[in-house]
Motif scaffolding. Sequence first.
Motif, PDB file in Angstrom:
ATOM      1  N   SER A   1       0.830  -1.208   0.000  1.00 41.58           N
ATOM      2  CA  SER A   1       0.000   0.000   0.000  1.00 41.58           C
ATOM      3  C   SER A   1       0.864   1.256   0.000  1.00 41.58           C
ATOM      4  CB  SER A   1      -0.962   0.014   1.188  1.00 41.58           C
ATOM      5  OG  SER A   1      -0.272   0.245   2.395  1.00 41.58           O
ATOM      6  N   LEU A   2       2.019   1.217   0.657  1.00 45.54           N
ATOM      7  CA  LEU A   2       2.928   2.365   0.627  1.00 45.54           C
ATOM      8  C   LEU A   2       3.460   2.612  -0.781  1.00 45.54           C
ATOM      9  CD1 LEU A   2       5.096   1.934   3.851  1.00 45.54           C
ATOM     10  CD2 LEU A   2       3.145   3.439   3.486  1.00 45.54           C
ATOM     11  N   ILE A   3       3.815   1.539  -1.472  1.00 45.45           N
ATOM     12  CA  ILE A   3       4.307   1.674  -2.846  1.00 45.45           C
ATOM     13  C   ILE A   3       3.206   2.200  -3.749  1.00 45.45           C
ATOM     14  CG2 ILE A   3       5.162   0.372  -4.843  1.00 45.45           C
ATOM     15  CD1 ILE A   3       6.616  -1.436  -2.772  1.00 45.45           C
ATOM     16  N   ALA A   4       1.982   1.708  -3.560  1.00 50.26           N
ATOM     17  CA  ALA A   4       0.852   2.183  -4.375  1.00 50.26           C
ATOM     18  C   ALA A   4       0.582   3.656  -4.120  1.00 50.26           C
ATOM     19  CB  ALA A   4      -0.389   1.349  -4.075  1.00 50.26           C
ATOM     20  N   GLN A   5       0.647   4.085  -2.858  1.00 48.28           N
ATOM     21  CA  GLN A   5       0.436   5.497  -2.545  1.00 48.28           C
ATOM     22  C   GLN A   5       1.519   6.357  -3.166  1.00 48.28           C
ATOM     23  OE1 GLN A   5       0.300   5.774   1.713  1.00 48.28           O
ATOM     24  NE2 GLN A   5      -1.775   4.962   1.850  1.00 48.28           N
ATOM     25  N   ALA A   6       2.758   5.905  -3.117  1.00 53.30           N
ATOM     26  CA  ALA A   6       3.867   6.672  -3.680  1.00 53.30           C
ATOM     27  C   ALA A   6       3.729   6.804  -5.189  1.00 53.30           C
ATOM     28  CB  ALA A   6       5.199   6.011  -3.324  1.00 53.30           C
ATOM     29  N   SER A   7       3.195   5.789  -5.851  1.00 50.17           N
ATOM     30  CA  SER A   7       3.059   5.862  -7.311  1.00 50.17           C
ATOM     31  C   SER A   7       1.930   6.799  -7.724  1.00 50.17           C
ATOM     32  CB  SER A   7       2.827   4.469  -7.897  1.00 50.17           C
ATOM     33  OG  SER A   7       1.565   3.974  -7.497  1.00 50.17           O
ATOM     34  N   ARG A   8       0.986   7.061  -6.791  1.00 48.29           N
ATOM     35  CA  ARG A   8      -0.115   7.975  -7.107  1.00 48.29           C
ATOM     36  C   ARG A   8       0.230   9.435  -6.855  1.00 48.29           C
ATOM     37  NH1 ARG A   8      -3.268   3.790  -4.622  1.00 48.29           N
ATOM     38  NH2 ARG A   8      -3.186   4.930  -2.669  1.00 48.29           N
ATOM     39  N   ILE A   9       1.319   9.693  -6.160  1.00 47.93           N
ATOM     40  CA  ILE A   9       1.707  11.064  -5.854  1.00 47.93           C
ATOM     41  C   ILE A   9       2.225  11.711  -7.129  1.00 47.93           C
ATOM     42  CG2 ILE A   9       3.310  12.521  -4.565  1.00 47.93           C
ATOM     43  CD1 ILE A   9       3.236  10.420  -2.352  1.00 47.93           C
ATOM     44  N   GLU A  10       1.625  12.855  -7.475  1.00 48.74           N
ATOM     45  CA  GLU A  10       2.061  13.573  -8.664  1.00 48.74           C
ATOM     46  C   GLU A  10       3.200  14.502  -8.293  1.00 48.74           C
ATOM     47  OE1 GLU A  10      -1.118  15.529 -10.648  1.00 48.74           O
ATOM     48  OE2 GLU A  10      -2.434  13.795 -10.503  1.00 48.74           O
ATOM     49  N   PRO A  11       4.237  14.528  -9.126  1.00 52.15           N
ATOM     50  CA  PRO A  11       5.340  15.442  -8.826  1.00 52.15           C
ATOM     51  C   PRO A  11       4.873  16.888  -8.974  1.00 52.15           C
ATOM     52  CG  PRO A  11       5.673  14.402 -10.954  1.00 52.15           C
ATOM     53  CD  PRO A  11       4.459  13.768 -10.336  1.00 52.15           C
TER      54      PRO A  11
END
Length: 128
Positions: A92-102
């Motif tokens: 879930s941490l990896i999934a959240q990080a991939s959804r963060i827009e730069p």
Amino acid sequence: MATGSISSATGIAPKYTVKGHGGPTSQEPTKDGHQVILVTRINGAVFALNPDLVERVDCTPDTVVTLVDGTKYVIAESVPEFIDSVRHYRASLIAQASRIEPEPTMTPVSSSHDELDAKVLPLHRKDR
């Protein structure tokens, strides 16, 4: 009332039923936004545990979680169920990080192209 789900590692349904506990993959955010997993003590009390602080998990025959500071907890979940919880938490941490827009980078607004070019300055050596 929620019951524990079947563990993919063991294929056996847990024997415990705890009100408000969503099973081995339950995750709850804390006040400061950190994710934790919910585990059950042998007496049935549910508590939140930060899986990043876990050093090891032993099956002796009860499941004993040892934290990096030496604190030990005896929990009702089996070792494979606990490992599934930690895997789900980290996924879930990896999934959240991939959804963060730069955030967009700021580019200087310039009226002239010459202002963006680097200028070379000659160095003058002093004679010794």
